[in-house]
Design a protein around this motif. Structure first.
Motif, PDB file in Angstrom:
ATOM      1  N   GLY A  60      31.072  23.435  64.322  1.00  0.00           N
ATOM      2  CA  GLY A  60      30.204  22.323  64.711  1.00  0.00           C
ATOM      3  C   GLY A  60      29.680  22.433  66.127  1.00  0.00           C
ATOM      4  O   GLY A  60      30.450  22.603  67.073  1.00  0.00           O
ATOM      5  N   HIS A  61      28.351  22.377  66.268  1.00  0.00           N
ATOM      6  CA  HIS A  61      27.776  22.458  67.618  1.00  0.00           C
ATOM      7  C   HIS A  61      26.633  21.457  67.849  1.00  0.00           C
ATOM      8  O   HIS A  61      26.056  21.421  68.910  1.00  0.00           O
ATOM      9  CB  HIS A  61      27.261  23.886  67.880  1.00  0.00           C
ATOM     10  CG  HIS A  61      26.185  24.307  66.936  1.00  0.00           C
ATOM     11  ND1 HIS A  61      26.437  24.951  65.753  1.00  0.00           N
ATOM     12  CD2 HIS A  61      24.850  24.119  66.977  1.00  0.00           C
ATOM     13  CE1 HIS A  61      25.309  25.157  65.107  1.00  0.00           C
ATOM     14  NE2 HIS A  61      24.324  24.665  65.819  1.00  0.00           N
ATOM     15  N   GLU A  62      26.307  20.652  66.811  1.00  0.00           N
ATOM     16  CA  GLU A  62      25.255  19.629  66.983  1.00  0.00           C
ATOM     17  C   GLU A  62      25.986  18.302  67.103  1.00  0.00           C
ATOM     18  O   GLU A  62      26.416  17.734  66.112  1.00  0.00           O
ATOM     19  CB  GLU A  62      24.325  19.648  65.770  1.00  0.00           C
ATOM     20  CG  GLU A  62      23.673  21.014  65.572  1.00  0.00           C
ATOM     21  CD  GLU A  62      22.737  21.083  64.360  1.00  0.00           C
ATOM     22  OE1 GLU A  62      22.652  20.107  63.599  1.00  0.00           O
ATOM     23  OE2 GLU A  62      22.099  22.138  64.203  1.00  0.00           O
ATOM     24  N   VAL A  63      26.097  17.792  68.325  1.00  0.00           N
ATOM     25  CA  VAL A  63      27.105  16.754  68.565  1.00  0.00           C
ATOM     26  C   VAL A  63      26.682  15.704  69.586  1.00  0.00           C
ATOM     27  O   VAL A  63      25.939  15.994  70.526  1.00  0.00           O
ATOM     28  CB  VAL A  63      28.445  17.427  69.011  1.00  0.00           C
ATOM     29  CG1 VAL A  63      28.248  18.296  70.219  1.00  0.00           C
ATOM     30  CG2 VAL A  63      29.546  16.416  69.259  1.00  0.00           C
ATOM     31  N   GLY A 150      19.409  16.360  68.306  1.00  0.00           N
ATOM     32  CA  GLY A 150      18.671  16.893  69.458  1.00  0.00           C
ATOM     33  C   GLY A 150      18.752  18.420  69.517  1.00  0.00           C
ATOM     34  O   GLY A 150      17.818  19.089  69.959  1.00  0.00           O
ATOM     35  N   GLU A 151      19.872  18.963  69.047  1.00  0.00           N
ATOM     36  CA  GLU A 151      20.029  20.432  69.108  1.00  0.00           C
ATOM     37  C   GLU A 151      19.015  21.145  68.207  1.00  0.00           C
ATOM     38  O   GLU A 151      18.250  21.968  68.680  1.00  0.00           O
ATOM     39  CB  GLU A 151      21.474  20.833  68.795  1.00  0.00           C
ATOM     40  CG  GLU A 151      21.821  22.264  69.197  1.00  0.00           C
ATOM     41  CD  GLU A 151      21.400  23.334  68.204  1.00  0.00           C
ATOM     42  OE1 GLU A 151      21.151  24.486  68.605  1.00  0.00           O
ATOM     43  OE2 GLU A 151      21.302  23.017  67.006  1.00  0.00           O
ATOM     44  N   PRO A 152      18.966  20.836  66.891  1.00  0.00           N
ATOM     45  CA  PRO A 152      17.934  21.509  66.100  1.00  0.00           C
ATOM     46  C   PRO A 152      16.514  21.232  66.617  1.00  0.00           C
ATOM     47  O   PRO A 152      15.675  22.145  66.640  1.00  0.00           O
ATOM     48  CB  PRO A 152      18.133  20.957  64.673  1.00  0.00           C
ATOM     49  CG  PRO A 152      19.080  19.817  64.777  1.00  0.00           C
ATOM     50  CD  PRO A 152      19.852  19.999  66.037  1.00  0.00           C
TER      51      PRO A 152
HETATM   52 ZN   LIG Z   1      22.279  24.122  65.058  1.00  0.00          ZN
END
Ligand SMILES: [Zn+2]
Ligand SMILES: [Zn+2]
Length: 347
Positions: A60-63, A150-152
């Protein structure tokens, strides 16, 4: 605490693991929302080159979340602050990092990829994230689940900046998965006069129209070149973004581009199928600018958060399902389905 732990290629498991301990220069985040990325699905199946020993790790990295604890030697953060963070950290000293583009650092690291990530109730934020400016304090107008997206969106900011979309561009986007529809919205926001989407899946074509595409065509049933030429006063697409893992689409884009067209290979190709061929003279005589982008710089991440907070792009519309951590298997299963855009874990 509960966490989704990668077990090695092909498997994840929900485990009860200790809440991470932090050093005086670190932050403990209470995760409130984390979304599943195509990268998580790929890691689950194939692992990641940044994890060469294939070690167990929380994905998990979209947080986004709330600060639960601030290390004793840190200033400027308080318990309860609503934050999100850009997932990649560069080495901080190479040419790319110095130029503000840590996404092209050869020694980058990232939560959920080379260290424990966000599919957990709590996450340790290492000090480099704090000192390098990865943390963003969230405006009150953005929810946790929106901030996790926000990450994507920031990777889409990166791609759109590389091809510099502006009025009156006619933009062709190939692929209408989650990244493709974000590109549709971004192209419209940047002033494209027309956005054409090429996508073989019918449900995804319909989605693309719902997200603002002007034309959505099935390239297997219709002649894409005729449609592009017809929609662009005969000149071809000013901008083409390939948001699908298709070498054929990459090759064909050169034919579909206008003179002085700008093309972005946004999606990578599968390993072993990443060789394409095209007539080099098309690039030469048509003055094509071809770029590829991946990830995001820290400034592009901040731009994405501000675009969402200012409600210029509604990322909520992308959420196809909400799950709790214990339903990880179901959530990952659902994320693979063709009519799913984004799946979010709420904690
Ligand atoms: Zn991502
Ligand atoms: Zn670097």
């Amino acid at each position: 605490m509960l966490a989704i732990v990668y077990q090695g290629k092909g498997s994840i498991k929900v485990e009860d693991v200790p809440i991470p301990e932090i050093n005086p220069n670190e932050i403990l985040l209470k995760v409130r929302a984390a979304s599943i990325c195509g990268t998580d699905l790929k890691i689950k199946s194939f692992g990641h080159f940044k994890n060469p020993q294939d070690k167990k790790m929380i994905l998990g990295h979209e947080v986004a979340g709330e600060i639960a604890e601030v290390g004793s030697s840190l200033k400027g953060f308080s318990k309860g602050d609503r934050i999100s963070l850009a997932p990649n950290i560069g080495c901080g000293v190479c040419w790319q990092c110095i130029n503000g583009q840590s996404n092209y650092c050869e020694d980058y690291e990232a939560i959920g990829i080379s260290m424990d990530g966000a599919f957990a109730e709590y996450m340790r934020i290492p000090s480099r994230y704090i000192t390098q400016g990865n943390i963003v304090c969230l405006p009150s107008t953005i929810s946790f689940e929106e901030a996790s997206l926000g990450e994507p969106l920031s990777t889409v900011v990166c791609g759109a900046e590389a091809v510099n979309i502006a009025p009156p561009d006619v933009v062709l986007i190939v692929g209408a998965g989650p990244m493709g529809v974000l590109h549709v919205m971004m192209a419209k926001l940047r002033g494209a006069q027309k956005v054409i989407v090429s996508e073989i899946n019918e449900a995804r074509r319909k989605q693309a129209l719902d997200f603002g595409a002007d034309i959505a065509i099935n390239p297997e049933a219709e002649n894409l070149k005729d449609v592009v030429v017809g929609a662009s006063y005969g000149r071809g697409a000013d901008v083409i973004i390939i948001a699908a893992p298709s070498g054929k689409a990459q090759e064909e884009s050169l034919e579909l581009a206008a003179r002085q067209g700008r093309i972005n290979f946004f999606g990578g190709l599968p390993k072993g199928r990443d060789t394409i061929s095209f007539k080099s003279n098309i690039v030469h005589y048509k003055h094509i600018t071809l770029s590829g982008t991946t990830g995001q710089s820290l400034s592009q991440y901040r731009k994405a958060i501000e675009i969402i907070a200012s409600q210029r792009i509604d990322v909520k519309k992308l959420i196809s399902g909400r799950y709790s951590l214990k339903d990880a298997e179901k959530a990952f299963e659902r994320a693979i389905s063709e009519d799913t855009l984004k799946i979010v874990f709420n904690m």
